[in-house]
Design an enzyme around this catalytic site. Structure first.
Site, PDB file in Angstrom:
ATOM      1  CE  LYS A 171      -0.685  -0.118 -10.747  1.00  0.00           C
ATOM      2  NZ  LYS A 171      -1.774  -1.647 -10.047  1.00  0.00           N
ATOM      3  CD  GLN A 200      -4.618  -1.557  -7.473  1.00  0.00           C
ATOM      4  OE1 GLN A 200      -3.315  -0.720  -8.689  1.00  0.00           O
ATOM      5  NE2 GLN A 200      -3.684  -1.772  -6.964  1.00  0.00           N
ATOM      6  CG  ASP A 205      -2.378  -6.236 -12.753  1.00  0.00           C
ATOM      7  OD1 ASP A 205      -1.322  -5.867 -13.766  1.00  0.00           O
ATOM      8  OD2 ASP A 205      -3.193  -5.914 -12.565  1.00  0.00           O
TER       9      ASP A 205
END
Ligand code: GUN
Length: 282
Positions: A51, A95, A118
């Site tokens: 990422k 994450q 997200d």
């Protein structure tokens, strides 16, 4: 059989994003992503590295907050609040998975929904279900982009989603219902998985189990989307589908690697760009 090339599509989208970032930069705008990474899970470190590199490629500003496994929930929450108030940051990503002593839902709810690239905040999840404009989780929207790119019409299709996670299965099903498909969600308690997959025009599997979907479970001409990423003991990366045999029966199939994975990254960048523009009313 057509192979759905997620890598090529991801590269194309990333190129478009880079071009848009170059224009924004002329106005002094640099989209920024903050990633919070807790603990030492090797897969999570790999994903976060990917990422970070992708952010660099398209010209984003990015920071990674690495925190030890033993960090307290309050410290993570304080870091997120700081990012919520940091004007250089447009997107915040925690994450997952988090260590067991952390309540993941409590953490995700602290993220400003306007920076929730997200799409995991319940506010955004609710908007996704209602079919409203919102940030949606990157993997499911990556799959939707693949359908669009390959002109796969979803209306009235029987679609079996294998796996009911909050990150993939549930939002995937919501997006498909909103595209007028008939959706079945299966999971580990499903009595007879094959009875559902065999009837499906499209199978989307994200269960994290190598060879879960075998050729006898797939209808001739079906479309198979493999979201699984599993590292075998010999080091090979495979999905959840027995690709060699299933691909012979499919009209379309995604490979692993090079299928859904690269799309997830592209969609994260796209969501971050959208967040950056929205915050500035662009
Ligand atoms: N863990 C596995 N997939 C994801 C993802 O898409 N986003 C985050 N934040 N964590 C993950």
């Amino acid at each position: 059989m057509t192979l759905i090339d997620g890598k090529a599509l991801s590269n194309k989208i990333q190129q478009e994003i880079e071009e848009e970032v170059n224009k924004l930069k002329q106005e002094g705008i640099i989209p920024g992503l903050a990633v919070i990474l807790v603990g030492n899970d090797p897969a999570s470190h790999t994903y976060v590295n990917m990422k970070e590199k992708a952010c660099e490629r398209v010209g984003f500003y990015s920071i990674v907050h690495k925190m030890p496994e033993t960090i307290s929930q309050e410290e993570i929450i304080e870091t997120i609040k700081m990012m919520n108030n940091n004007s250089r940051i447009d997107g915040i990503l925690v994450q997952l998975p988090l260590p067991k002593h952390i309540d993941t839902n409590k953490i995700l709810e602290v993220i400003d929904p306007a920076k929730d690239v997200d799409g995991f905040h319940p506010y955004n999840m609710g908007r996704v279900v209602e079919g409203l404009d919102s940030f949606a989780p990157c993997t499911p929207i990556g799959v939707m982009e693949m359908f669009k790119e390959y002109n796969i019409n979803l209306q009235g299709k029987d679609i079996c989603v294998v796996g009911a996670s909050n990150i993939v299965g549930k939002p995937m099903a919501a997006l498909l219902v909103n595209a007028n498909a008939t959706v079945t969600i299966t999971h580990i308690y499903t009595k007879d998985l094959a009875s559902h997959t065999k009837k499906a025009d499209i199978i989307i599997v994200g269960a994290g189990k190598p060879n879960l979907i075998t050729a006898d479970m797939v209808k001739e001409g079906a479309i198979v989307i493999d979201i699984g990423i599993n590292r075998l003991s010999d080091g090979r990366l495979v999905g959840d589908v027995d690709f060699e045999n299933v691909s012979k029966k499919c009209s379309f199939i995604t490979p692993v690697p090079g299928g859904v994975g690269p799309m997830t990254i592209a969609m994260l960048l796209k969501n971050t760009l959208t967040a950056a523009k929205k915050r500035r009313n662009k």
